[in-house]
Design an enzyme around this catalytic site. Structure first.
Site, PDB file in Angstrom:
ATOM      1  N   LYS A 216      54.647  37.974  26.171  1.00 21.38           N
ATOM      2  CA  LYS A 216      53.259  38.098  25.732  1.00 21.38           C
ATOM      3  C   LYS A 216      52.294  38.420  26.866  1.00 21.38           C
ATOM      4  O   LYS A 216      51.506  39.349  26.780  1.00 21.38           O
ATOM      5  CB  LYS A 216      52.828  36.816  25.027  1.00 21.38           C
ATOM      6  CG  LYS A 216      53.547  36.580  23.707  1.00 21.38           C
ATOM      7  CD  LYS A 216      53.109  35.267  23.073  1.00 21.38           C
ATOM      8  CE  LYS A 216      53.911  34.930  21.848  1.00 21.38           C
ATOM      9  NZ  LYS A 216      55.295  34.555  22.147  1.00 21.38           N
TER      10      LYS A 216
ATOM     11  N   ARG B  86      63.517  36.085  47.230  1.00 25.87           N
ATOM     12  CA  ARG B  86      62.358  35.525  47.941  1.00 25.87           C
ATOM     13  C   ARG B  86      62.017  34.145  47.393  1.00 25.87           C
ATOM     14  O   ARG B  86      62.454  33.785  46.297  1.00 25.87           O
ATOM     15  CB  ARG B  86      61.155  36.458  47.799  1.00 25.87           C
ATOM     16  CG  ARG B  86      60.688  36.604  46.353  1.00 25.87           C
ATOM     17  CD  ARG B  86      59.420  37.436  46.232  1.00 25.87           C
ATOM     18  NE  ARG B  86      59.064  37.662  44.843  1.00 25.87           N
ATOM     19  CZ  ARG B  86      58.394  36.800  44.077  1.00 25.87           C
ATOM     20  NH1 ARG B  86      58.008  35.640  44.547  1.00 25.87           N
ATOM     21  NH2 ARG B  86      58.109  37.097  42.810  1.00 25.87           N
TER      22      ARG B  86
ATOM     23  N   HIS C  96      67.436  45.009  30.532  1.00 25.99           N
ATOM     24  CA  HIS C  96      67.965  45.738  29.386  1.00 25.99           C
ATOM     25  C   HIS C  96      66.972  45.571  28.240  1.00 25.99           C
ATOM     26  O   HIS C  96      66.346  44.520  28.112  1.00 25.99           O
ATOM     27  CB  HIS C  96      69.333  45.161  28.984  1.00 25.99           C
ATOM     28  CG  HIS C  96      69.929  45.805  27.770  1.00 25.99           C
ATOM     29  ND1 HIS C  96      70.494  47.060  27.809  1.00 25.99           N
ATOM     30  CD2 HIS C  96      70.044  45.374  26.493  1.00 25.99           C
ATOM     31  CE1 HIS C  96      70.931  47.362  26.594  1.00 25.99           C
ATOM     32  NE2 HIS C  96      70.665  46.366  25.785  1.00 25.99           N
TER      33      HIS C  96
ATOM     34  N   THR D 278      61.718  36.869  29.159  1.00 27.00           N
ATOM     35  CA  THR D 278      62.688  36.033  29.869  1.00 27.00           C
ATOM     36  C   THR D 278      63.433  35.144  28.889  1.00 27.00           C
ATOM     37  O   THR D 278      62.914  34.783  27.836  1.00 27.00           O
ATOM     38  CB  THR D 278      61.998  35.135  30.923  1.00 27.00           C
ATOM     39  OG1 THR D 278      61.023  34.308  30.287  1.00 27.00           O
ATOM     40  CG2 THR D 278      61.341  35.957  32.019  1.00 27.00           C
TER      41      THR D 278
ATOM     42  N   GLU E 276      64.264  30.923  34.461  1.00 26.94           N
ATOM     43  CA  GLU E 276      63.873  31.991  33.548  1.00 26.94           C
ATOM     44  C   GLU E 276      64.559  33.282  33.967  1.00 26.94           C
ATOM     45  O   GLU E 276      64.342  33.773  35.067  1.00 26.94           O
ATOM     46  CB  GLU E 276      62.362  32.164  33.562  1.00 26.94           C
ATOM     47  CG  GLU E 276      61.629  30.915  33.079  1.00 26.94           C
ATOM     48  CD  GLU E 276      60.144  31.073  33.155  1.00 26.94           C
ATOM     49  OE1 GLU E 276      59.560  31.675  32.227  1.00 26.94           O
ATOM     50  OE2 GLU E 276      59.552  30.620  34.145  1.00 26.94           O
TER      51      GLU E 276
END
Length: 169
Positions: free
Chosen positions: A21, A104, A84, A27, A79
């Site tokens: 959203k 990172r 794809h 995720t 998450e």
């Protein structure tokens, strides 16, 4: 991080609802039973690797582990953004992942736009790094072809095989 590559699987649960959203980057979220059992040397931050939903194809992925400083979460999460385009949500499906590398640490951002830009940079970095031969070979690991129910001989933190946690190598 000596625990990498790290193999795990669990049922996809509803998260905060921000990935698709607010960010335009959907995720898949793991339950607490998976998050709470990460090895101690896997610190918070952004990782890359391979992911498979159910018995589907294996795709590149990036994963955020931590408290998402921009949103000031009070609960640690994992998450996964599978690189794809899926036709529909897959809540309740089993997500199998292998984390192969670290990109990172997690950090906060001054704006939503800066966060989205950083995530997109992470996605591009993951795509490149996953083409390295040592990472490509993990895409074909037998972990992705073994069904979740056949992993009952591996360590489990819950009675449910749908939330099995493992590090197979």
């Amino acid at each position: 991080m000596k625990s990498l590559p790290f193999f795990c699987r669990g049922e996809v649960i509803r998260g905060f609802g921000r990935g698709s959203k607010e960010l335009g980057i959907p995720t898949a979220n793991f339950p607490d039973s998976v998050v709470d059992n990460l090895p101690t040397d896997i610190s918070t931050g952004i990782y890359y690797g391979w992911a498979c939903v159910g018995n589907g194809d294996v795709h590149k992925m990036v994963m955020s582990i931590g408290w998402n400083p921009y949103y000031k979460n009070t609960k640690k999460s994992m998450e996964t953004h599978v690189i794809h385009m899926f036709k529909e949500d897959f809540y309740g499906e089993i997500l199998s992942v292998v984390m192969v590398g670290y990109i990172r640490p997690e950090r906060s951002y001054d704006s939503l736009e800066a966060l989205i830009a950083a995530i997109n940079n992470d996605i591009e970095e993951a795509k490149v790094k996953l083409e390295l031969p040592e990472h490509l070979k993990l895409r074909d690991d037998n972990f992705f072809t073994s069904s979740p129910s056949s992993s009952s001989a591996l360590p489990s933190t819950t009675a449910s095989t749908s939330q099995t946690i493992m590090n197979g190598h």
